[in-house]
Design a protein around this motif. Structure first.
Motif, PDB file in Angstrom:
ATOM      1  N   ASP A 114      42.624  49.533  84.295  1.00 25.03           N
ATOM      2  CA  ASP A 114      42.872  49.261  82.879  1.00 25.03           C
ATOM      3  C   ASP A 114      41.567  48.948  82.153  1.00 25.03           C
ATOM      4  O   ASP A 114      41.332  49.409  81.035  1.00 25.03           O
ATOM      5  N   ARG A 135      39.919  51.059  79.006  1.00 27.24           N
ATOM      6  CA  ARG A 135      39.600  50.460  77.697  1.00 27.24           C
ATOM      7  C   ARG A 135      38.112  50.570  77.405  1.00 27.24           C
ATOM      8  O   ARG A 135      37.726  50.791  76.250  1.00 27.24           O
ATOM      9  N   ALA A 138      38.804  47.824  71.576  1.00 31.52           N
ATOM     10  CA  ALA A 138      38.809  48.307  72.965  1.00 31.52           C
ATOM     11  C   ALA A 138      37.738  47.601  73.792  1.00 31.52           C
ATOM     12  O   ALA A 138      37.972  47.252  74.956  1.00 31.52           O
ATOM     13  N   ASP A 182      38.954  44.150  74.610  1.00 33.08           N
ATOM     14  CA  ASP A 182      39.947  44.232  75.689  1.00 33.08           C
ATOM     15  C   ASP A 182      39.254  44.397  77.041  1.00 33.08           C
ATOM     16  O   ASP A 182      39.624  43.744  78.025  1.00 33.08           O
ATOM     17  N   ARG A 240      44.024  40.669  78.661  1.00 32.87           N
ATOM     18  CA  ARG A 240      43.568  40.983  77.317  1.00 32.87           C
ATOM     19  C   ARG A 240      44.563  40.443  76.314  1.00 32.87           C
ATOM     20  O   ARG A 240      45.726  40.186  76.662  1.00 32.87           O
TER      21      ARG A 240
END
Length: 88
Positions: free
Chosen positions: A11, A15, A56, A59, A69
């Motif tokens: 993830d 991001r 982004a 995050d 996040r």
């Protein structure tokens, strides 16, 4: 209370990649906007993609350092969560 979502390494990588892509588009749109007189669609695209790049990146930073996040609409809570990151 800040709403959060847990993040795995995949993830975080996604991001971070999205942040880089939005930043590249923002930079390209900005260059196009500099040749236009006055407000332009390119300037708006640059600004919008700059904001998306920042979100982004935030995050990715939070995911990398905190394992989570921000997931809510409260920008102040998101800012506070980012402030707890050890990268800042």
């Amino acid at each position: 209370m800040t709403r959060t979502q847990s993040m795995a390494a995949t993830d975080v990588a996604q991001r971070a990649g999205a942040a880089r892509a939005h930043l590249q588009i923002a930079e390209e749109s900005f260059l196009l906007a500099t040749v236009s007189a006055g407000p332009s669609a390119d300037a708006q695209a640059s600004a919008a993609n700059s904001v998306l790049a920042a979100i982004a990146a935030s995050d990715a930073i939070c995911g990398k350092t905190l394992g989570m996040r921000p997931a809510g609409q409260d920008h102040n809570s998101a800012t506070r969560l980012l402030g707890t990151s050890s990268l800042l």
